[in-house]
Design a protein around this motif. Structure first.
Motif, PDB file in Angstrom:
ATOM      1  N   CYS A 210       0.852  -1.194   0.000  1.00 32.74           N
ATOM      2  CA  CYS A 210       0.000   0.000   0.000  1.00 32.74           C
ATOM      3  C   CYS A 210       0.883   1.238   0.000  1.00 32.74           C
ATOM      4  O   CYS A 210       1.797   1.352   0.825  1.00 32.74           O
ATOM      5  CB  CYS A 210      -0.903   0.025   1.225  1.00 32.74           C
ATOM      6  SG  CYS A 210      -2.426  -0.895   1.008  1.00 32.74           S
ATOM      7  N   CYS A 211       0.635   2.147  -0.919  1.00 34.39           N
ATOM      8  CA  CYS A 211       1.341   3.433  -0.950  1.00 34.39           C
ATOM      9  C   CYS A 211       0.432   4.478  -0.316  1.00 34.39           C
ATOM     10  O   CYS A 211      -0.710   4.642  -0.743  1.00 34.39           O
ATOM     11  CB  CYS A 211       1.659   3.845  -2.388  1.00 34.39           C
ATOM     12  SG  CYS A 211       2.598   2.627  -3.292  1.00 34.39           S
TER      13      CYS A 211
ATOM     14  N   HIS B 203      -3.152   3.748  -2.300  1.00 34.22           N
ATOM     15  CA  HIS B 203      -3.227   2.839  -3.452  1.00 34.22           C
ATOM     16  C   HIS B 203      -2.821   1.456  -2.943  1.00 34.22           C
ATOM     17  O   HIS B 203      -1.686   1.258  -2.497  1.00 34.22           O
ATOM     18  CB  HIS B 203      -2.282   3.298  -4.569  1.00 34.22           C
ATOM     19  CG  HIS B 203      -2.672   4.609  -5.181  1.00 34.22           C
ATOM     20  ND1 HIS B 203      -3.405   4.708  -6.346  1.00 34.22           N
ATOM     21  CD2 HIS B 203      -2.450   5.874  -4.767  1.00 34.22           C
ATOM     22  CE1 HIS B 203      -3.610   5.975  -6.627  1.00 34.22           C
ATOM     23  NE2 HIS B 203      -3.038   6.712  -5.696  1.00 34.22           N
ATOM     24  N   SER B 204      -3.753   0.517  -2.981  1.00 30.19           N
ATOM     25  CA  SER B 204      -3.487  -0.823  -2.429  1.00 30.19           C
ATOM     26  C   SER B 204      -3.353  -1.851  -3.550  1.00 30.19           C
ATOM     27  O   SER B 204      -4.060  -1.782  -4.556  1.00 30.19           O
ATOM     28  CB  SER B 204      -4.614  -1.231  -1.473  1.00 30.19           C
ATOM     29  OG  SER B 204      -5.842  -1.287  -2.166  1.00 30.19           O
ATOM     30  N   TYR B 205      -2.448  -2.801  -3.354  1.00 32.98           N
ATOM     31  CA  TYR B 205      -2.172  -3.826  -4.367  1.00 32.98           C
ATOM     32  C   TYR B 205      -1.988  -5.186  -3.709  1.00 32.98           C
ATOM     33  O   TYR B 205      -1.406  -5.304  -2.633  1.00 32.98           O
ATOM     34  CB  TYR B 205      -0.885  -3.494  -5.144  1.00 32.98           C
ATOM     35  CG  TYR B 205      -0.892  -2.138  -5.796  1.00 32.98           C
ATOM     36  CD1 TYR B 205      -1.404  -1.960  -7.077  1.00 32.98           C
ATOM     37  CD2 TYR B 205      -0.391  -1.021  -5.118  1.00 32.98           C
ATOM     38  CE1 TYR B 205      -1.420  -0.705  -7.675  1.00 32.98           C
ATOM     39  CE2 TYR B 205      -0.399   0.235  -5.707  1.00 32.98           C
ATOM     40  CZ  TYR B 205      -0.915   0.387  -6.987  1.00 32.98           C
ATOM     41  OH  TYR B 205      -0.933   1.624  -7.569  1.00 32.98           O
TER      42      TYR B 205
ATOM     43  N   ALA C  80      -7.837   5.277  -2.835  1.00 33.47           N
ATOM     44  CA  ALA C  80      -7.890   5.846  -4.181  1.00 33.47           C
ATOM     45  C   ALA C  80      -8.972   5.163  -5.000  1.00 33.47           C
ATOM     46  O   ALA C  80      -9.366   4.025  -4.728  1.00 33.47           O
ATOM     47  CB  ALA C  80      -6.532   5.691  -4.861  1.00 33.47           C
TER      48      ALA C  80
ATOM     49  N   CYS D  53      -9.250   1.397  -5.907  1.00 34.55           N
ATOM     50  CA  CYS D  53      -8.749   0.616  -4.768  1.00 34.55           C
ATOM     51  C   CYS D  53      -9.732   0.688  -3.610  1.00 34.55           C
ATOM     52  O   CYS D  53      -9.342   0.617  -2.445  1.00 34.55           O
ATOM     53  CB  CYS D  53      -7.392   1.154  -4.314  1.00 34.55           C
ATOM     54  SG  CYS D  53      -6.110   1.195  -5.571  1.00 34.55           S
TER      55      CYS D  53
END
Length: 470
Positions: free
Chosen positions: A32-33, A46-48, A306, A309
């Motif tokens: 996560c940024c 922003h999650s991935y 975001a 996300c």
């Protein structure tokens, strides 16, 4: 014995965990940024989620372990094992990449698994039977190639036949063209070749490319109970874990100069009685989200997911890697805000900056939580501080010869949890991390017929000291 023990020094625990990390693979990694918006204090997240699978391209087949309990646990929380197995992003460390680069430069391509060999043999048989009657510029299509097969088929065909050219067509297909050896050489040296060595390395490195970007960025790395996470990052994307614990610490500090473990931060916040005791990251997040923790100070920073996300805003996904990463970042920001508000003599400004949060978190930077051991945390930028355990107890056994550590453990397990280590033939040391357990055992075993329990004194009870005095 690989089970964590209160007797473990950090170096001993590292040796135990290193064996485990070598055996197990990563199935999912979350990132996560948290980006600040300049106009007011608001963090956009922003999650991935990355499903990972070890790279098999040109490397000796990787063997790894999956524990049954872990599979059951992740399945309960909806983990998609098909995605992991079929679409997992490859990765490799520097040692594996060096082997692959050497094979590419030498032009000696080896296929690892038997399944891959069968696919490639079928493709070569098709091409060799076709090419005998084909004219220059004639083409054929190889179909139903999965994963790395698109790349490996091209490398093997080019290695075996000097008068073919290959190009991927997408959708699991490869076009094969009959060409003159001279024209083939010109094509290989062009920038349009899909089998350039740098492109093959880029593909095989997979997630490691992103890891290297994270290392170069030198941003604070936040996790929860993150010792094993750091060991896996080192082993899977950087280099195999070194034997030396101190070397591991140096390497991690060079890769990530600023590490913050939310478990360490939460323990500190609880110690200062800023919120009640919690047992999990999700519980800490729920408590910190409640509005009554800091009624007088400025409100916590706004944390917004975001667009694209937003799934985590609508639904909790515990133990999904990306969701846990989101919780880590959120808990860190809210804990830092709480600490700042409680520590500042003057009123805290309405919109504290992240650098102010880092200042109030300074004592926790690079301190990673150490579960049940000889230190409370591992310091990646200095010496590890010893843990303040309750005093150790010594058990002197009378009239029961041959008792084992396991039997002593079972004896005390009914009342409380102690870790046991044999001191001599009829003496055992007990360690607990709770003072009340120590007091309970000293009280209950005061008149036991076979087990005499007292506080351990090094100068009185240590066999090495006794030997020296004698």
């Amino acid at each position: 014995n690989s089970v964590p023990s209160l007797f473990d020094s950090p170096a001993e625990r590292y040796v135990k965990a290193r064996q485990s990390v070598h055996r197990f693979t990563l199935v999912q990694l979350g990132k996560c940024c948290f980006d600040t918006e300049s106009d007011f204090l608001r963090y956009v997240v922003h999650s991935y989620n990355f499903f990972l699978f070890p790279s098999t391209l040109g490397i000796r087949d990787v063997e790894f372990t999956l524990s049954a309990s872990s599979i059951q646990f992740l399945s309960h929380y909806g983990f998609d094992y098909n995605k992991f197995l079929k679409d997992g992003i490859p990765y490799m460390n520097e040692v594996q990449e060096k082997i692959l680069r050497q094979r590419l430069l030498a032009g000696t391509w080896e296929v690892c698994s038997n399944a891959d060999r069968d696919v490639l043999k079928k493709a070569i048989d098709e091409v060799t039977s076709w090419i005998a009657a084909a004219k220059e510029e004639d083409t054929m299509i190889l179909q139903d190639l999965n994963g790395y097969h698109v790349l490996e088929v091209q490398l093997v065909l080019r290695q075996a036949l000097e008068n073919v050219w290959t190009e991927p067509l997408g959708d699991k297909k490869v076009m094969v063209k009959k060409v003159s050896p001279e024209y083939r050489q010109r094509l290989e040296n062009s920038s349009f070749d899909h089998c350039q060595k740098k492109l093959i390395l880029l593909s095989a490195r997979g997630f490691t490319n992103l890891f290297q970007i994270l290392v170069k960025a030198k941003k604070p790395l936040v996790g929860h109970n993150m010792l094993l996470d750091l060991m896996h990052l080192h082993d899977k994307f950087y280099r195999p874990l070194p034997e030396s614990y101190e070397e591991f610490k140096r390497n991690i500090h060079n890769l990530f100069p600023v590490i913050i473990d939310t478990k360490t931060v939460i323990k500190s916040v609880q110690k200062k009685c800023l919120f009640s005791r919690v047992s999990s990251l999700l519980e800490a997040y729920a408590v910190l989200c409640s509005s009554n923790l800091n009624p007088k100070g400025p409100p916590c920073p706004v944390i917004a997911l975001a667009s694209g996300c937003s799934r985590y805003a609508e639904k909790k996904s515990p133990h999904e890697a990306g969701y846990d990463a989101f919780l880590c970042g959120s808990v860190l920001l809210m804990s830092a805000h709480l600490l700042l508000c409680r520590s500042a003599d003057d009123a805290v400004e309405a919109d504290p900056s992240f650098s102010q949060y880092l200042t109030v978190l300074a004592e926790h930077v690079n301190k990673v939580n150490f579960i049940r051991g000889g230190v409370s945390s591992i310091n990646f930028s200095g010496e590890d501080a010893p843990c303040r355990h309750p005093p150790a107890l010594i058990v002197h056994v009378r009239g029961l010869p041959g008792l084992t550590e396991r039997q002593i453990y079972q004896e005390f397990k009914a009342r409380c949890r102690f870790d046991v280590r044999r001191l001599s033939k009829n003496q055992f040391i007990l360690l607990s991390n709770q003072y009340k357990h120590v007091r309970l055992v000293l009280r209950d075993y005061r008149h036991h017929p076979h087990l005499q329990v007292s506080v351990y004194r090094h100068w009185r009870h240590s066999p090495s000291v006794n030997c020296l005095l004698q």
